[in-house]
Design a protein around this motif. Structure first.
Motif, PDB file in Angstrom:
ATOM      1  N   GLU A  48      47.576  20.465   9.351  1.00  0.00           N
ATOM      2  CA  GLU A  48      47.933  19.286   8.591  1.00  0.00           C
ATOM      3  C   GLU A  48      46.720  18.380   8.444  1.00  0.00           C
ATOM      4  OE1 GLU A  48      50.781  18.901   7.223  1.00  0.00           O
ATOM      5  OE2 GLU A  48      51.993  20.447   8.224  1.00  0.00           O
ATOM      6  N   ARG A  49      46.702  17.624   7.385  1.00  0.00           N
ATOM      7  CA  ARG A  49      45.596  16.703   7.150  1.00  0.00           C
ATOM      8  C   ARG A  49      45.548  15.652   8.262  1.00  0.00           C
ATOM      9  NH1 ARG A  49      45.054  13.996   1.312  1.00  0.00           N
ATOM     10  NH2 ARG A  49      44.724  16.240   0.870  1.00  0.00           N
ATOM     11  N   GLU A  50      44.343  15.471   8.813  1.00  0.00           N
ATOM     12  CA  GLU A  50      44.061  14.496   9.858  1.00  0.00           C
ATOM     13  C   GLU A  50      44.797  14.800  11.165  1.00  0.00           C
ATOM     14  OE1 GLU A  50      44.898  10.638   8.369  1.00  0.00           O
ATOM     15  OE2 GLU A  50      43.311  10.678   6.849  1.00  0.00           O
ATOM     16  N   ILE A  51      45.323  16.005  11.303  1.00  0.00           N
ATOM     17  CA  ILE A  51      45.959  16.430  12.552  1.00  0.00           C
ATOM     18  C   ILE A  51      45.261  17.695  13.041  1.00  0.00           C
ATOM     19  CG2 ILE A  51      48.073  17.248  13.645  1.00  0.00           C
ATOM     20  CD1 ILE A  51      49.655  15.592  11.712  1.00  0.00           C
ATOM     21  N   ILE A  52      44.813  17.678  14.276  1.00  0.00           N
ATOM     22  CA  ILE A  52      44.126  18.826  14.867  1.00  0.00           C
ATOM     23  C   ILE A  52      45.087  19.519  15.825  1.00  0.00           C
ATOM     24  CG2 ILE A  52      42.161  19.583  16.238  1.00  0.00           C
ATOM     25  CD1 ILE A  52      40.677  17.111  15.344  1.00  0.00           C
ATOM     26  N   ASN A  53      45.312  20.800  15.589  1.00  0.00           N
ATOM     27  CA  ASN A  53      46.188  21.587  16.454  1.00  0.00           C
ATOM     28  C   ASN A  53      45.375  22.131  17.625  1.00  0.00           C
ATOM     29  OD1 ASN A  53      47.998  23.335  17.671  1.00  0.00           O
ATOM     30  ND2 ASN A  53      48.793  24.127  15.738  1.00  0.00           N
ATOM     31  N   PRO A  54      45.629  21.668  18.850  1.00  0.00           N
ATOM     32  CA  PRO A  54      44.820  22.129  19.985  1.00  0.00           C
ATOM     33  C   PRO A  54      44.976  23.609  20.290  1.00  0.00           C
ATOM     34  CG  PRO A  54      46.673  20.811  20.736  1.00  0.00           C
ATOM     35  CD  PRO A  54      46.633  20.678  19.252  1.00  0.00           C
ATOM     36  N   ASP A  55      46.091  24.225  19.850  1.00  0.00           N
ATOM     37  CA  ASP A  55      46.284  25.660  20.121  1.00  0.00           C
ATOM     38  C   ASP A  55      45.233  26.518  19.436  1.00  0.00           C
ATOM     39  OD1 ASP A  55      48.435  25.096  21.667  1.00  0.00           O
ATOM     40  OD2 ASP A  55      49.951  25.720  20.228  1.00  0.00           O
ATOM     41  N   ALA A  56      44.577  25.973  18.405  1.00  0.00           N
ATOM     42  CA  ALA A  56      43.535  26.728  17.705  1.00  0.00           C
ATOM     43  C   ALA A  56      42.236  26.769  18.498  1.00  0.00           C
ATOM     44  CB  ALA A  56      43.282  26.116  16.332  1.00  0.00           C
ATOM     45  N   TYR A  57      42.149  26.033  19.608  1.00  0.00           N
ATOM     46  CA  TYR A  57      40.900  25.951  20.371  1.00  0.00           C
ATOM     47  C   TYR A  57      41.041  26.497  21.790  1.00  0.00           C
ATOM     48  CZ  TYR A  57      39.685  22.818  16.561  1.00  0.00           C
ATOM     49  OH  TYR A  57      39.452  22.291  15.318  1.00  0.00           O
ATOM     50  N   GLY A  58      42.187  27.060  22.123  1.00  0.00           N
ATOM     51  CA  GLY A  58      42.391  27.565  23.472  1.00  0.00           C
ATOM     52  C   GLY A  58      42.896  28.986  23.479  1.00  0.00           C
ATOM     53  N   THR A  59      42.535  29.736  24.506  1.00  0.00           N
ATOM     54  CA  THR A  59      42.952  31.126  24.668  1.00  0.00           C
ATOM     55  C   THR A  59      44.094  31.209  25.660  1.00  0.00           C
ATOM     56  OG1 THR A  59      40.679  31.849  24.273  1.00  0.00           O
ATOM     57  CG2 THR A  59      42.166  33.452  25.256  1.00  0.00           C
ATOM     58  N   LEU A  60      45.069  32.046  25.365  1.00  0.00           N
ATOM     59  CA  LEU A  60      46.208  32.229  26.262  1.00  0.00           C
ATOM     60  C   LEU A  60      46.004  33.409  27.197  1.00  0.00           C
ATOM     61  CD1 LEU A  60      49.101  31.178  26.887  1.00  0.00           C
ATOM     62  CD2 LEU A  60      49.927  32.993  25.377  1.00  0.00           C
ATOM     63  N   ARG A  61      45.641  34.564  26.641  1.00  0.00           N
ATOM     64  CA  ARG A  61      45.427  35.771  27.441  1.00  0.00           C
ATOM     65  C   ARG A  61      44.325  36.601  26.815  1.00  0.00           C
ATOM     66  NH1 ARG A  61      51.009  38.793  27.551  1.00  0.00           N
ATOM     67  NH2 ARG A  61      50.990  38.064  25.396  1.00  0.00           N
ATOM     68  N   THR A  62      43.712  37.450  27.605  1.00  0.00           N
ATOM     69  CA  THR A  62      42.716  38.378  27.093  1.00  0.00           C
ATOM     70  C   THR A  62      43.402  39.658  26.632  1.00  0.00           C
ATOM     71  OG1 THR A  62      42.334  39.391  29.250  1.00  0.00           O
ATOM     72  CG2 THR A  62      40.996  37.462  28.689  1.00  0.00           C
ATOM     73  N   LEU A  63      42.648  40.485  25.922  1.00  0.00           N
ATOM     74  CA  LEU A  63      43.159  41.790  25.514  1.00  0.00           C
ATOM     75  C   LEU A  63      43.571  42.628  26.714  1.00  0.00           C
ATOM     76  CD1 LEU A  63      40.481  42.557  22.787  1.00  0.00           C
ATOM     77  CD2 LEU A  63      42.917  42.188  22.347  1.00  0.00           C
ATOM     78  N   ARG A  64      42.811  42.516  27.776  1.00  0.00           N
ATOM     79  CA  ARG A  64      43.117  43.286  28.984  1.00  0.00           C
ATOM     80  C   ARG A  64      44.407  42.802  29.637  1.00  0.00           C
ATOM     81  NH1 ARG A  64      44.679  45.363  32.723  1.00  0.00           N
ATOM     82  NH2 ARG A  64      43.630  46.397  34.454  1.00  0.00           N
ATOM     83  N   GLU A  65      44.630  41.497  29.645  1.00  0.00           N
ATOM     84  CA  GLU A  65      45.865  40.979  30.219  1.00  0.00           C
ATOM     85  C   GLU A  65      47.081  41.386  29.391  1.00  0.00           C
ATOM     86  OE1 GLU A  65      45.312  36.852  32.503  1.00  0.00           O
ATOM     87  OE2 GLU A  65      44.374  36.834  30.523  1.00  0.00           O
ATOM     88  N   MET A  66      46.922  41.427  28.072  1.00  0.00           N
ATOM     89  CA  MET A  66      48.040  41.851  27.214  1.00  0.00           C
ATOM     90  C   MET A  66      48.483  43.275  27.526  1.00  0.00           C
ATOM     91  SD  MET A  66      46.895  40.479  23.478  1.00  0.00           S
ATOM     92  CE  MET A  66      46.608  38.746  23.137  1.00  0.00           C
ATOM     93  N   ALA A  67      47.562  44.107  27.982  1.00  0.00           N
ATOM     94  CA  ALA A  67      47.867  45.516  28.244  1.00  0.00           C
ATOM     95  C   ALA A  67      48.164  45.793  29.709  1.00  0.00           C
ATOM     96  CB  ALA A  67      46.699  46.397  27.795  1.00  0.00           C
ATOM     97  N   ALA A  68      48.215  44.753  30.546  1.00  0.00           N
ATOM     98  CA  ALA A  68      48.403  44.963  31.977  1.00  0.00           C
ATOM     99  C   ALA A  68      49.841  45.347  32.293  1.00  0.00           C
ATOM    100  CB  ALA A  68      48.016  43.703  32.748  1.00  0.00           C
ATOM    101  N   ALA A  69      49.993  46.183  33.304  1.00  0.00           N
ATOM    102  CA  ALA A  69      51.323  46.574  33.763  1.00  0.00           C
ATOM    103  C   ALA A  69      51.991  45.401  34.467  1.00  0.00           C
ATOM    104  CB  ALA A  69      51.217  47.771  34.706  1.00  0.00           C
ATOM    105  N   ASN A  70      53.302  45.498  34.630  1.00  0.00           N
ATOM    106  CA  ASN A  70      54.048  44.449  35.313  1.00  0.00           C
ATOM    107  C   ASN A  70      54.006  44.587  36.827  1.00  0.00           C
ATOM    108  OD1 ASN A  70      54.850  43.229  32.918  1.00  0.00           O
ATOM    109  ND2 ASN A  70      56.621  44.574  32.714  1.00  0.00           N
ATOM    110  N   GLU A  71      53.514  45.706  37.310  1.00  0.00           N
ATOM    111  CA  GLU A  71      53.451  45.920  38.747  1.00  0.00           C
ATOM    112  C   GLU A  71      52.345  46.906  39.067  1.00  0.00           C
ATOM    113  OE1 GLU A  71      56.942  49.338  38.881  1.00  0.00           O
ATOM    114  OE2 GLU A  71      57.305  47.357  39.711  1.00  0.00           O
ATOM    115  N   VAL A  72      51.960  46.921  40.335  1.00  0.00           N
ATOM    116  CA  VAL A  72      50.942  47.866  40.798  1.00  0.00           C
ATOM    117  C   VAL A  72      51.639  49.177  41.142  1.00  0.00           C
ATOM    118  CG1 VAL A  72      49.223  48.338  42.567  1.00  0.00           C
ATOM    119  CG2 VAL A  72      49.474  46.032  41.660  1.00  0.00           C
ATOM    120  N   PRO A  73      51.289  50.282  40.463  1.00  0.00           N
ATOM    121  CA  PRO A  73      52.055  51.516  40.625  1.00  0.00           C
ATOM    122  C   PRO A  73      51.636  52.370  41.816  1.00  0.00           C
ATOM    123  CG  PRO A  73      50.380  51.832  38.946  1.00  0.00           C
ATOM    124  CD  PRO A  73      50.262  50.410  39.415  1.00  0.00           C
TER     125      PRO A  73
END
Length: 574
Positions: free
Chosen positions: A470-495
């Motif tokens: 939006e005009r004159e509004i900065i979305n902070p979500d565009a400047y922060g990372t949530l997870r890495t590619l490796r975290e997205m592919a991580a298992a839910n438990e240690v097998p």
């Protein structure tokens, strides 16, 4: 286009698995694009152990292939429905297809309910089954109404409706359903070609036999698909090919969004903190007669680093001498939302030079030193100790934050574990060389197509867009990372049991160095370590047994569970 030099080292397993995941799981590929490609201001998070640019190229190529495939299937399915409308061929295909898809839908519902209780899992299965039944009933009802309407419009009456008069006869339409077999066969051809292509890519580029060969240049291998991919996707890939510049005495800056600041480290495991009153010793000097050291936050960090670095000389404490590769990293973690809120501050330029660019990848030495002495509410310095084990498949990271003044010592210790890559992504190592396997998969998808055609159509038309601005509004979500590619592919438990006990091993080894080091620092600075040692004993002895892992790892939300007494917490994706 980039090429791989002759001196390239063999590709690592993690990169192979993540590249394969982009072709195996469309959700992973789309999530990777949404997180790292469409936002030009989103920072590049640290990604040790794999090549993020390679994974993102495969994700873009996979999405492009799927969109063209699903678009062709949607057109052919629409043509088939039009030609076969009101016939047994259409209704039979719909009923058989949806019925064949019900078992896999129920399995997916069961997986989505895993770890959330029997009632929730049952409710998920019920919703899936109810949705499938509703689809079948709706299709049959619409077909019956449409068939009745057509019969009412073209049916016979006292006067033949197919003739206006004797001069201008109106012939009844020819039966079109035999022609419906043509798009039906073409649907099968499209699915077979798609499965053969994916099967060949997985085996020849990411299969087990390729692990000792240098990887092909990703942009060369996927050149044809990338040529028809959105330019806005490809424009952001260069940021992941170029290593972040390092400044002397500086530290990496990780700007995060959401709950968890330690992007890339995985899930929290039994963090602890303590605030201790500093009690002076009765002596005026050290036992050797030398004066006491000055206790500051800077000196505490330096002494702890020195004590922990002794583990790098260890030969027998860790399997395969993994501690010799212990990484000791200075890092600053900042909140994206708070960073945007503090844009008017003069020092914010060190973090974000301009709102049209990503946050800076490193901070200068002066700012790092200032954060060591006095942390900000929205930016904290941490001393990180990281061990990559099991061929980089399991990563243990521990983060230390400290603060000292004349009367009090504050300590914060946050261990994290990054579990191995999911088993379904590692299945690329077990791909069957029999070509009948992809052919059978294509046939099954052909049969179940009626249950997935709506989703395929939505996927064809759907777009992954940047966040709305939006005009004159900065979305902070565009400047922060949530997870890495490796975290997205991580298992839910240690097998693996050995992996589980290794997590315990490294955590206890870290404690065995950290706690005596802080005790010595307090004593050498003229303070009694008794209070600290009592509290530390409670932390270390909180759990001395190794229990089974009941799946406490859960990247979806804040969860507590058994993993050797650990409490695992992770922020839900926003």
């Amino acid at each position: 286009m980039s090429t791989v030099p002759d001196t390239a080292v063999p590709q690592d397993d993690t990169t192979r698995y993540l590249c394969a995941a982009a072709h195996v799981d469309f959700r992973y590929a789309d999530a990777a694009i949404r997180e790292f490609v469409v936002e030009p201001t989103r920072p590049v998070p640290p990604s040790p152990g794999f090549q993020p640019a390679n994974v993102l190229v495969e994700a873009i190529a996979s999405r492009t292939r799927r969109k063209y495939r699903d678009g062709a299937l949607a057109v052919l399915a629409g043509l088939f429905i039009w030609l076969a409308w009101g016939t047994w061929l259409l209704y039979g295909w719909l009923i058989v297809g949806v019925a064949a898809a019900i078992p896999s839908m129920l399995v997916a519902a069961g997986k989505s309910g895993t770890g959330t209780g029997t009632k929730l899992a049952t409710a998920a299965r019920t919703r899936k089954a109810g949705g499938v039944i509703a689809v079948i009933v709706g299709i049959l009802l619409i077909g019956s109404l449409a068939s009745g309407a057509l019969q009412g419009a073209f049916g016979s009456s006292s006067r033949d409706r197919y003739y206006y008069d004797d001069v201008y006869p109106y012939e009844p339409p020819a039966q079109l359903w035999p022609y419906a077999l043509i798009p039906l066969v073409l649907i099968g051809v499209v699915l077979i070609l798609d499965r053969l292509f994916v099967w060949n890519v997985l085996r020849t580029r990411f299969g087990y036999g390729t692990r000792n060969r240098p990887p092909a240049g990703p942009t060369d291998a996927e050149e044809q698909l990338l040529a028809v991919s959105p330019r806005r996707f490809l424009g952001n890939l260069d940021r992941y090919r170029t290593p972040a510049p390092q400044t002397a005495g500086g530290a990496p800056l990780i700007v995060h969004r959401g709950y968890n600041p330690f992007v890339g480290a995985g899930l929290h495991r039994e963090p602890w903190s303590m605030a201790l009153p500093l009690e002076k010793l009765s002596q005026d000097t050290k036992p050797d007669g030398s004066p006491f050291d000055e206790l500051t936050t800077i000196s505490l960090y330096d002494r702890v680093r020195e004590a922990m670095s002794a583990l790098q000389a260890s030969n027998a404490l860790s399997p395969d001498q993994r501690l010799r590769s212990l990484k000791i990293i200075d890092a600053v973690y900042a909140s994206a939302s708070e960073l945007i809120d503090h844009l008017p501050d003069s020092t914010t330029d060190l973090y974000l030079s301009h709102v049209d660019f990503p946050p800076n990848s490193t901070l200068p030495a002066t700012e790092v030193a200032a954060l060591r002495r006095q942390p900000r509410e929205w930016a904290r310095y941490y001393l990180c100790f990281q061990v990559e084990t099991w061929d980089r498949d399991l990563v243990m990271s521990s983060f230390l934050h400290a603060a000292v003044d004349e009367t009090t010592l504050y300590l914060e210790w946050t261990p994290c574990v990054l579990p191995p890559v999911r088993e379904e992504y590692r299945a690329v190592d077990k791909l069957n060389s029999n070509i009948a396997v992809p052919l059978g998969q294509a046939l099954l998808r052909w049969v179940k197509l009626p249950a997935s055609i709506l989703g395929r159509t939505v996927h064809t038309l759907g777009l992954i867009r940047p966040l709305r601005r939006e005009r004159e509004i900065i979305n902070p979500d565009a400047y922060g990372t949530l997870r890495t590619l490796r975290e997205m592919a991580a298992a839910n438990e240690v097998p693996n049991y050995f992996q589980l006990v290794d997590i315990e091993r490294y955590e206890k080894i870290m404690h065995s160095r950290l706690i005596p080091a802080i005790s010595r620092i307090l004593r050498d600075s003229g303070y009694s370590p008794a209070t600290f040692e009592r509290q530390a004993e409670m932390v270390v002895n909180n759990d001395v047994t190794i229990e089974h892992n009941f799946g406490a790892f859960n990247v979806g939300g804040k969860v507590s569970g058994d993993m050797s007494g650990a409490t695992v917490r992770a922020g839900a994706e926003k």
